[in-house]
Scaffold this active site. Structure first.
Site, PDB file in Angstrom:
ATOM      1  N   LEU A 134       0.997  -0.953  -0.127  1.00 54.96           N
ATOM      2  CA  LEU A 134      -0.471  -0.405   0.280  1.00 54.96           C
ATOM      3  C   LEU A 134       1.015   1.281   0.096  1.00 54.96           C
ATOM      4  O   LEU A 134       1.551   1.481   1.122  1.00 54.96           O
ATOM      5  CB  LEU A 134      -0.866   0.751   1.271  1.00 54.96           C
ATOM      6  CG  LEU A 134      -1.587  -1.398   1.989  1.00 54.96           C
ATOM      7  CD1 LEU A 134      -2.719  -1.870   2.954  1.00 54.96           C
ATOM      8  CD2 LEU A 134      -2.466  -1.649   0.199  1.00 54.96           C
ATOM      9  N   PRO A 135       1.340   2.362  -1.213  1.00 57.01           N
ATOM     10  CA  PRO A 135       2.294   2.549  -1.412  1.00 57.01           C
ATOM     11  C   PRO A 135       2.339   4.829  -1.123  1.00 57.01           C
ATOM     12  O   PRO A 135       2.258   4.858  -1.692  1.00 57.01           O
ATOM     13  CB  PRO A 135       2.231   2.172  -2.487  1.00 57.01           C
ATOM     14  CG  PRO A 135       1.143   2.267  -3.735  1.00 57.01           C
ATOM     15  CD  PRO A 135       0.559   1.243  -2.714  1.00 57.01           C
ATOM     16  N   CYS A 136       2.548   3.882   0.603  1.00 59.30           N
ATOM     17  CA  CYS A 136       2.280   5.329   0.941  1.00 59.30           C
ATOM     18  C   CYS A 136       3.589   6.325   1.048  1.00 59.30           C
ATOM     19  O   CYS A 136       3.475   7.500   0.949  1.00 59.30           O
ATOM     20  CB  CYS A 136       2.223   5.805   2.223  1.00 59.30           C
ATOM     21  SG  CYS A 136       3.419   4.996   3.013  1.00 59.30           S
ATOM     22  N   HIS A 137       4.350   6.314   0.437  1.00 62.25           N
ATOM     23  CA  HIS A 137       5.968   6.394  -0.037  1.00 62.25           C
ATOM     24  C   HIS A 137       5.335   7.253  -1.247  1.00 62.25           C
ATOM     25  O   HIS A 137       6.790   8.208  -1.724  1.00 62.25           O
ATOM     26  CB  HIS A 137       6.990   5.995  -0.750  1.00 62.25           C
ATOM     27  CG  HIS A 137       6.827   5.091  -1.577  1.00 62.25           C
ATOM     28  ND1 HIS A 137       5.968   3.484  -1.042  1.00 62.25           N
ATOM     29  CD2 HIS A 137       7.140   4.832  -2.882  1.00 62.25           C
ATOM     30  CE1 HIS A 137       5.902   2.946  -2.670  1.00 62.25           C
ATOM     31  NE2 HIS A 137       6.905   3.803  -3.571  1.00 62.25           N
TER      32      HIS A 137
END
Length: 167
Positions: A134-137
């Site tokens: 879940l690519p919060c970056h």
């Protein structure tokens, strides 16, 4: 509660993948140098836990593929972030941000239908229990700055460079 832990080496440090033993659904992904965060989030969600080392072959393959440049491999993994309705909408919505792109916290608030929720988006993004998958970056400041990342700003910059979102 019993959970399984898989350690996956990576160019940005060892990754800890936590999954349920009965169905292998991933409930947490963090970096080995963030043990306090891992333990705190798992305890908050599950209470007392017992972590056993066990392979998650699909997760290992997907992470290896991601670091080899096949970014969509992470999209195939089943996850359960276990948050509130708002948290889950945000966290699962992170998968809509394609590799090689970024969005702002304000963009994410708009996507959730509440443009005034920028601070809530920031707080919730920082609590994402399943980093990378879940690519919060890929969420950045309005001015393009790399604000906040539980794994460290150097790691966030490396991931965005790897995805060619930051050149």
């Amino acid at each position: 509660m019993k959970l399984h832990r898989t350690r996956v080496p990576s160019p940005v440090g060892e990754i800890i993948l936590v999954h349920r033993p009965d169905d292998a659904v991933i409930v947490h992904l963090d970096f080995e140098d963030c043990p306090e965060r891992l333990n705190s989030l798992l305890a908050r969600r599950f209470g007392g836990i017992e972590l056993d080392d066990a392979p998650h072959v699909d997760g290992q393959r997907a992470l290896d593929g991601y670091f080899e440049g096949r970014f969509d491999m992470l999209d195939r993994l089943d996850v359960d972030p276990g948050g509130t309705e708002f948290q889950n909408r945000l966290w699962l919505g992170l998968r809509d941000i394609r590799a090689g792109t970024t969005v702002t916290y304000a963009d994410m608030a708009l996507r959730l239908g509440n443009p005034r929720a920028v601070r809530a988006v920031g707080r919730t993004n920082g609590l994402n229990p399943i980093a990378l998958i879940l690519p919060c970056h890929r969420v950045i400041g309005k001015d393009g700055s790399l604000t906040g990342y539980a794994g460290g700003l150097e790691r966030k910059a490396w991931l965005l460079r790897h995805e060619r979102a930051l050149l």
